[in-house]
Design an enzyme around this catalytic site. Structure first.
Site, PDB file in Angstrom:
ATOM      1  N   LYS A   1       0.878  -1.519   0.375  1.00 55.65           N
ATOM      2  CA  LYS A   1      -0.095  -0.130   0.146  1.00 55.65           C
ATOM      3  C   LYS A   1       0.753   1.118  -0.229  1.00 55.65           C
ATOM      4  O   LYS A   1       2.144   1.402   0.771  1.00 55.65           O
ATOM      5  CB  LYS A   1      -1.158   0.330   1.398  1.00 55.65           C
ATOM      6  CG  LYS A   1      -1.883  -0.702   1.158  1.00 55.65           C
ATOM      7  CD  LYS A   1      -3.177  -0.912  -0.002  1.00 55.65           C
ATOM      8  CE  LYS A   1      -3.866  -1.776   0.097  1.00 55.65           C
ATOM      9  NZ  LYS A   1      -5.265  -1.270  -0.320  1.00 55.65           N
TER      10      LYS A   1
ATOM     11  N   LYS B   1     -13.007  -8.186  -7.640  1.00 49.47           N
ATOM     12  CA  LYS B   1     -13.401  -9.453  -6.282  1.00 49.47           C
ATOM     13  C   LYS B   1     -15.224  -9.059  -6.300  1.00 49.47           C
ATOM     14  O   LYS B   1     -15.463  -8.552  -6.925  1.00 49.47           O
ATOM     15  CB  LYS B   1     -13.665  -7.480  -5.101  1.00 49.47           C
ATOM     16  CG  LYS B   1     -12.450  -7.009  -4.315  1.00 49.47           C
ATOM     17  CD  LYS B   1     -12.391  -6.067  -3.607  1.00 49.47           C
ATOM     18  CE  LYS B   1     -10.493  -6.062  -3.279  1.00 49.47           C
ATOM     19  NZ  LYS B   1     -10.129  -4.815  -4.451  1.00 49.47           N
TER      20      LYS B   1
END
Length: 333
Positions: free
Chosen positions: A116, A223
Site C-alpha cells: 500500500k 472482487k
C-alpha cells in the site's frame, strides 16, 4: 435505474436469511484501511456459508450488490472450478518500514507482495522506504506490485511511478481515482513499461466495463462481493478481454472462499491473487482459515466454528445494525 445485477436464482425469503445470520467483529493484526476491526455478516444456505460484508460507510444500493453475491454463493448455481488451489500475494499495509519484516512472515511462501502506498498523511519517501524493504526481503525474483487506492493526482502518480520503477514493479494498482486520469497516466508512463491496474474504477463504477473500453488499464482487479457474485464477475472478465487479478475486501475466510471459487473459474489466471488477506486478521471464524501455505490457498467451502462465532460475536448494538442493513438490502433485491 438500479445497477444491482440480476441473480441467476430466486432470492430466498428474508426469514431464511435471518435464520442463520451471524455477525462477527474480528480484530486485525495491523491497522488496515483505517480500521482495527473487521465486521461481517455470515449466512448459511443450501450450498453452505457465504459472507455479506460491505464496508460500513457504503450505502444500501451499493451494499445490495454484495448481498447478491452472498445469496448466489450460498444458494445459487456456480460454475465448476478449473483449479484446486490459487497462488496469492502477501499484502503489506502502509506501515512503518520497521514492521515490514514481521508482516511478510505472516504470508507463508508468497512470491508476490502488494504494498500500500499514497496513504493520506504519508510521503513518497515513506512509500519508497517500504517498497525498498520488501524488495530487499523478497530478492530479485520476488514480484512487487503497489496499490495507491486512487490517492495520487496525475502529476503525483507520474512522479511516484518514476521513483518506484527501480524496484521492478509488476504493476501499479489504481494510481489515480478516475477513468480519465487512468487513461492519462497510462499514456504518460507507457514508455516505462509499468502496467496500470484498475480496482475501484471497476468495482465502484456504474458500468465496470468502462475502464476496459476507455483503454484506462492493462489489468483488472476484481472482487466477487462488490461486483455481485461469481457469474457476473466472469461475464465482466469475458467482455473486458483483459488479464485479471481476483482480490478480496478484507474478508473472513468464508468470504475468501467465494473469491477463491471465482479465481478457480477464471479460464486464464496469469497473476497471483489478492486472496491471502486472512493473514491480516488476528482471528477468524474457522479453525481452518484460508491462509497462504506455500504461497497458495485452497479452493474449498469454509465452515465456521461455533466457538469462534460466539467468541467474536459483534455487540448487540452492532448485530442489530447489520440485521437492519440486511433487511434493507434484501428489500432492494
Amino acid at each position: 435505474m438500479s445497477n444491482i445485477p440480476p441473480l441467476n436464482q430466486t432470492v430466498p425469503d428474508l426469514a431464511d436469511l435471518l435464520a442463520s445470520a451471524r455477525v462477527v467483529a474480528l480484530p486485525l493484526a495491523t491497522r488496515f484501511r483505517g480500521i482495527d476491526e473487521r465486521e461481517a455478516l455470515l449466512l448459511e444456505g443450501e450450498n453452505g456459508w457465504a459472507e455479506f460484508s460491505p464496508f460500513v460507510e457504503y450505502g444500501d444500493a451499493e451494499s445490495a450488490t454484495w448481498l447478491r453475491a452472498a445469496v448466489e454463493f450460498a444458494w445459487g448455481e456456480l460454475p465448476a472450478p478449473l483449479r484446486r488451489s490459487i497462488p496469492v500475494n502477501a499484502t503489506v499495509p502502509a506501515v512503518h518500514v520497521d514492521r515490514v519484516t514481521g508482516i511478510l512472515k505472516r504470508f507463508d511462501g508468497c512470491r508476490t507482495a502488494k504494498i500500500k502506498v499514497a496513504e493520506r498523511g504519508q510521503s513518497l519517501v515513506e512509500d519508497l522506504s517500504r517498497v525498498r524493504k520488501v524488495r530487499e526481503l523478497m530478492g530479485p525474483e520476488g514480484r512487487i506490485r503497489v496499490d495507491a487506492n486512487g490517492g495520487w493526482n496525475i502529476d503525483e502518480a507520474e512522479h511516484a511511478i518514476h521513483a518506484l520503477a527501480e524496484f521492478d514493479l509488476e504493476y501499479v494498482e489504481q494510481p489515480c481515482a478516475t477513468v480519465p486520469e487512468l487513461v492519462e497516466i497510462r499514456r504518460r508512463t507507457k514508455y516505462m513499461g509499468v502496467p496500470i491496474a484498475a480496482d475501484e474504477s471497476v468495482r465502484k463504477a456504474a458500468d465496470p466495463l468502462t475502464v476496459a473500453e476507455a483503454g484506462a488499464a492493462d489489468i483488472l482487479v476484481l472482487k466477487a462481493q462488490p461486483l455481485g457474485g461469481i457469474r457476473r464477475s466472469l461475464d465482466i472478465i469475458a467482455q473486458a478481454g483483459l488479464p485479471v487479478v481476483v482480490s478480496s475486501a478484507l474478508d473472513t475466510s468464508v468470504g475468501l472462499s467465494m473469491g477463491a471459487w471465482l479465481a478457480a473459474a477464471v479460464p486464464d489466471l496469469e497473476y497471483d491473487c489478492g486472496l491471502g488477506t486472512a493473514s491480516l486478521l488476528s482471528a477468524d471464524v474457522t479453525d481452518d482459515p484460508l491462509q497462504a501455505v506455500n504461497g497458495s490457498i485452497d479452493v474449498r467451502r469454509v465452515v465456521p466454528s461455533q466457538r469462534l462465532l460466539d467468541g467474536y460475536a459483534a455487540s448487540a448494538e452492532r448485530r442489530d445494525w447489520w440485521l437492519d442493513r440486511l433487511r434493507r438490502c434484501h428489500a432492494l433485491l
